[in-house]
Design a protein around this motif. Structure first.
Motif, PDB file in Angstrom:
ATOM      1  N   LEU A   1       0.688  -1.357   0.189  1.00  0.00           N
ATOM      2  CA  LEU A   1      -0.011  -0.200  -0.010  1.00  0.00           C
ATOM      3  C   LEU A   1       0.762   1.154   0.046  1.00  0.00           C
ATOM      4  N   THR A   2       1.846   1.358   0.861  1.00  0.00           N
ATOM      5  CA  THR A   2       2.525   2.649   0.893  1.00  0.00           C
ATOM      6  C   THR A   2       3.267   2.998  -0.202  1.00  0.00           C
ATOM      7  N   PRO A   3       4.194   1.755  -0.748  1.00  0.00           N
ATOM      8  CA  PRO A   3       4.889   2.443  -1.927  1.00  0.00           C
ATOM      9  C   PRO A   3       3.855   2.452  -3.240  1.00  0.00           C
ATOM     10  N   LEU A   4       2.931   1.766  -3.274  1.00  0.00           N
ATOM     11  CA  LEU A   4       1.915   2.032  -4.364  1.00  0.00           C
ATOM     12  C   LEU A   4       1.313   3.347  -4.465  1.00  0.00           C
ATOM     13  N   ALA A   5       0.977   3.761  -3.142  1.00  0.00           N
ATOM     14  CA  ALA A   5       0.144   5.061  -3.168  1.00  0.00           C
ATOM     15  C   ALA A   5       1.360   6.366  -3.396  1.00  0.00           C
ATOM     16  N   HIS A   6       2.452   6.035  -3.016  1.00  0.00           N
ATOM     17  CA  HIS A   6       3.594   7.191  -3.145  1.00  0.00           C
ATOM     18  C   HIS A   6       3.923   7.124  -4.711  1.00  0.00           C
ATOM     19  N   ASP A   7       3.880   5.998  -5.522  1.00  0.00           N
ATOM     20  CA  ASP A   7       4.158   5.908  -6.699  1.00  0.00           C
ATOM     21  C   ASP A   7       3.086   6.360  -7.522  1.00  0.00           C
ATOM     22  N   LEU A   8       1.814   6.458  -7.312  1.00  0.00           N
ATOM     23  CA  LEU A   8       0.854   6.924  -8.039  1.00  0.00           C
ATOM     24  C   LEU A   8       0.331   8.429  -7.497  1.00  0.00           C
ATOM     25  N   GLY A   9       1.145   8.871  -6.462  1.00  0.00           N
ATOM     26  CA  GLY A   9       0.620  10.123  -6.027  1.00  0.00           C
ATOM     27  C   GLY A   9      -0.724  10.340  -5.470  1.00  0.00           C
ATOM     28  N   ILE A  10      -0.871   9.311  -4.756  1.00  0.00           N
ATOM     29  CA  ILE A  10      -2.304   9.225  -4.056  1.00  0.00           C
ATOM     30  C   ILE A  10      -2.100   8.942  -2.420  1.00  0.00           C
TER      31      ILE A  10
ATOM     32  N   TRP B   1      -0.951   3.670 -13.962  1.00  0.00           N
ATOM     33  CA  TRP B   1      -0.179   4.959 -13.965  1.00  0.00           C
ATOM     34  C   TRP B   1      -1.119   5.742 -13.232  1.00  0.00           C
ATOM     35  N   SER B   2      -2.443   5.554 -12.824  1.00  0.00           N
ATOM     36  CA  SER B   2      -3.306   6.258 -11.828  1.00  0.00           C
ATOM     37  C   SER B   2      -3.896   5.641 -11.248  1.00  0.00           C
ATOM     38  N   LEU B   3      -4.985   6.121 -10.308  1.00  0.00           N
ATOM     39  CA  LEU B   3      -5.897   5.685  -9.439  1.00  0.00           C
ATOM     40  C   LEU B   3      -7.095   4.912 -10.261  1.00  0.00           C
ATOM     41  N   ALA B   4      -7.517   5.778 -11.409  1.00  0.00           N
ATOM     42  CA  ALA B   4      -8.522   5.091 -12.215  1.00  0.00           C
ATOM     43  C   ALA B   4      -8.139   3.998 -12.902  1.00  0.00           C
ATOM     44  N   VAL B   5      -6.924   3.474 -13.137  1.00  0.00           N
ATOM     45  CA  VAL B   5      -6.502   2.355 -13.977  1.00  0.00           C
ATOM     46  C   VAL B   5      -6.374   1.248 -12.590  1.00  0.00           C
TER      47      VAL B   5
ATOM     48  N   GLU C   1      -2.891   6.916   0.964  1.00  0.00           N
ATOM     49  CA  GLU C   1      -3.090   5.466   1.318  1.00  0.00           C
ATOM     50  C   GLU C   1      -4.293   5.140   1.530  1.00  0.00           C
ATOM     51  N   GLY C   2      -5.309   6.127   1.906  1.00  0.00           N
ATOM     52  CA  GLY C   2      -6.771   5.830   1.950  1.00  0.00           C
ATOM     53  C   GLY C   2      -7.082   5.648   0.922  1.00  0.00           C
ATOM     54  N   ALA C   3      -6.820   6.537  -0.045  1.00  0.00           N
ATOM     55  CA  ALA C   3      -7.388   6.388  -1.541  1.00  0.00           C
ATOM     56  C   ALA C   3      -7.057   4.908  -2.087  1.00  0.00           C
ATOM     57  N   ALA C   4      -5.670   4.653  -1.799  1.00  0.00           N
ATOM     58  CA  ALA C   4      -5.309   3.323  -2.370  1.00  0.00           C
ATOM     59  C   ALA C   4      -5.794   2.352  -1.703  1.00  0.00           C
ATOM     60  N   GLY C   5      -6.356   2.148  -0.531  1.00  0.00           N
ATOM     61  CA  GLY C   5      -7.155   1.351   0.219  1.00  0.00           C
ATOM     62  C   GLY C   5      -8.396   1.157  -0.448  1.00  0.00           C
ATOM     63  N   GLN C   6      -9.039   1.948  -1.054  1.00  0.00           N
ATOM     64  CA  GLN C   6     -10.572   1.851  -1.848  1.00  0.00           C
ATOM     65  C   GLN C   6     -10.187   0.778  -2.934  1.00  0.00           C
ATOM     66  N   ALA C   7      -9.047   0.268  -3.121  1.00  0.00           N
ATOM     67  CA  ALA C   7      -8.746  -0.775  -4.187  1.00  0.00           C
ATOM     68  C   ALA C   7      -9.520  -1.983  -3.625  1.00  0.00           C
ATOM     69  N   MET C   8      -9.310  -2.169  -2.191  1.00  0.00           N
ATOM     70  CA  MET C   8      -9.654  -3.369  -1.691  1.00  0.00           C
ATOM     71  C   MET C   8     -11.259  -3.413  -1.467  1.00  0.00           C
ATOM     72  N   THR C   9     -11.773  -2.071  -1.289  1.00  0.00           N
ATOM     73  CA  THR C   9     -13.142  -1.962  -1.072  1.00  0.00           C
ATOM     74  C   THR C   9     -13.822  -2.299  -2.590  1.00  0.00           C
ATOM     75  N   ALA C  10     -13.575  -1.711  -3.609  1.00  0.00           N
ATOM     76  CA  ALA C  10     -13.849  -1.894  -4.972  1.00  0.00           C
ATOM     77  C   ALA C  10     -13.929  -3.284  -5.197  1.00  0.00           C
ATOM     78  N   THR C  11     -12.769  -4.316  -4.919  1.00  0.00           N
ATOM     79  CA  THR C  11     -13.128  -5.438  -5.270  1.00  0.00           C
ATOM     80  C   THR C  11     -13.959  -6.279  -4.554  1.00  0.00           C
TER      81      THR C  11
END
Length: 405
Positions: free
Chosen positions: A51-60, A114-118, A62-72
């Motif tokens: 989560l941490t490196p992913l969020a940093h790399d996408l510029g979002i 390359w983005s949160l949308a993807v 950690e809470g926004a990145a965590g929504q990936a789990m909710t979406a699934t």
């Protein structure tokens, strides 16, 4: 065409609405489904360790990145009935191959995001694969092995979940630290490709039988034994996730364990789940009611132990490991109960209902547990786990399957 497949085809031509017992166990196909569960659960939980490196790399955040789990999870609950219905005329092996292809696509999309949308698109694709796979896995197991071997087959299939639970997070974190978080998803995609190859080789023709429809889902949901089973699913899953979601916070505050020790305790939870899955499969061959009742009862006992002796690091570790062991046996007992005892002639519909109930209970348990933690403290969530799982065990004892397997 194999003898087993020919027998299935002949029976389908005579009565396409009845499940057909196989002439012999297709263990290769069962193992390929276990590989599928491993790949799906690994992909589902990879973001936790990245989560941490992913969020940093996408510029979002950690809470926004965590929504990936909710979406699934949300898409999984929706796709379970949808996939079963829109593919009702297709050979079930083609559907399973498609779900594995979606798994691979999801991992590749995530690796190149390359983005949160993807990233969210990748996780939506994964949710479709998850819901579709889980809605049919038990029904397929019922067609791949003789009835008396169904608990063992379900145990093998669900072993993939246990292994992924133990391995996904640490391996993902390790690979991500060495080669970057994207490499972890690419490795998962390679594993998915290997799984697809095994499935192409081993899964026999499985013409649609007793397929799900909105009407059949409603009809099956009205069956008294199915209602009882779904209530048990809701109680067990909500109780489990209300407590286990916040178990790290409990271990940090009550026995005051350091991070390294907590990691070992959580590893014990995962290993306990692996052996609980195996034990549940073996016990279900002799007494389905025992598995369905004793597993939630053991969770309740573990939760009470945490509340009463949780200040002891050793006692907490034992209780968490026992909790993992118990929950590892839960899916084997409940899925076997639903597809073999409650409505064997509508196994796919039963599987769909169970997946939806499980996903709803996961979300409800986590949300309700959070409300309890915020308003009444961490121990209140553990207390709810004890009450809910004890109620599930009592329900099985009083209203569960009457005859032994």
């Amino acid at each position: 065409m194999t003898q087993s497949t020919a027998g299935v085809m002949d029976a389908v031509l005579h009565d396409p609405e009845k499940p057909v017992p196989p002439s012999g166990p297709a263990w290769g196909a069962v193992i390929s489904l276990s590989l599928g569960t491993f790949g799906l659960v690994t992909a589902e939980f990879l973001p936790v360790s990245l989560l941490t490196p992913l969020a940093h790399d996408l510029g979002i955040t950690e809470g926004a990145a965590g929504q990936a789990m909710t979406a699934t999870a949300i898409v999984g609950a929706i796709s379970a009935p949808t996939v079963a219905i829109i593919t009702k005329r297709l050979d079930r092996r083609i559907v399973m191959w498609t779900m594995t292809l979606l798994l691979i696509l999801s991992d590749v999309l995530a690796a190149g995001a390359w983005s949160l949308a993807v990233l969210l698109t990748a996780r939506v694709v994964l949710g479709i694969a998850l819901g579709g796979f889980w809605s049919m896995s038990a029904a397929l197991a019922m067609r791949l092995v003789p009835s008396h071997l169904l608990p063992r087959a379900m145990s093998i299939i669900l072993t993939g979940v246990s292994v992924a639970t133990v391995c996904a997070a640490p391996i993902g974190a390790y690979v991500g630290d060495i080669w970057g978080w994207r490499s972890a998803f690419m490795l998962a995609a390679v594993g998915g490709a290997a799984t697809l190859l095994v499935q192409l080789i081993t899964i026999p023709r499985l013409p649609p039988i007793g397929v799900a429809s909105f009407r059949s889902l409603l009809d099956v949901a009205k069956i008294p034994m199915v209602k009882v089973a779904l209530v048990v699913v809701l109680l067990v899953a909500s109780g489990h996730f209300a407590g286990i979601t916040y178990i790290r916070a409990f271990l940090e505050k009550i026995p005051a364990l350091d991070v390294e020790t907590i990691s070992l305790v959580l590893l014990a939870f995962g290993i306990g789940g692996f052996f609980g899955n195996l034990a549940g499969g073996l016990l279900a061959e002799y007494s389905l009611k025992a598995v369905a009742a004793l597993a939630p009862l053991l969770i309740a006992i573990a939760a009470v132990s945490l509340l009463t002796t949780g200040a002891s690091a050793f006692a907490s570790a034992i209780a968490v490991a026992a909790w993992g062991f118990a929950f590892g046996a839960v899916p084997v007992g409940l899925q076997t109960w639903m597809v073999r005892r409650a409505v064997p002639e509508q196994a796919e519909s039963a599987g769909v209902l169970m997946v939806v109930a499980f996903q709803v209970a996961i979300a409800a348990g986590a949300i309700f547990g959070g409300v309890l933690v915020d308003n009444a403290g961490i121990t209140s969530a553990i207390a709810y786990s004890a009450v809910a799982t004890f109620a599930a065990a009592l329900t099985v004892f009083l209203l569960g399957p009457k005859r032994e397997t």
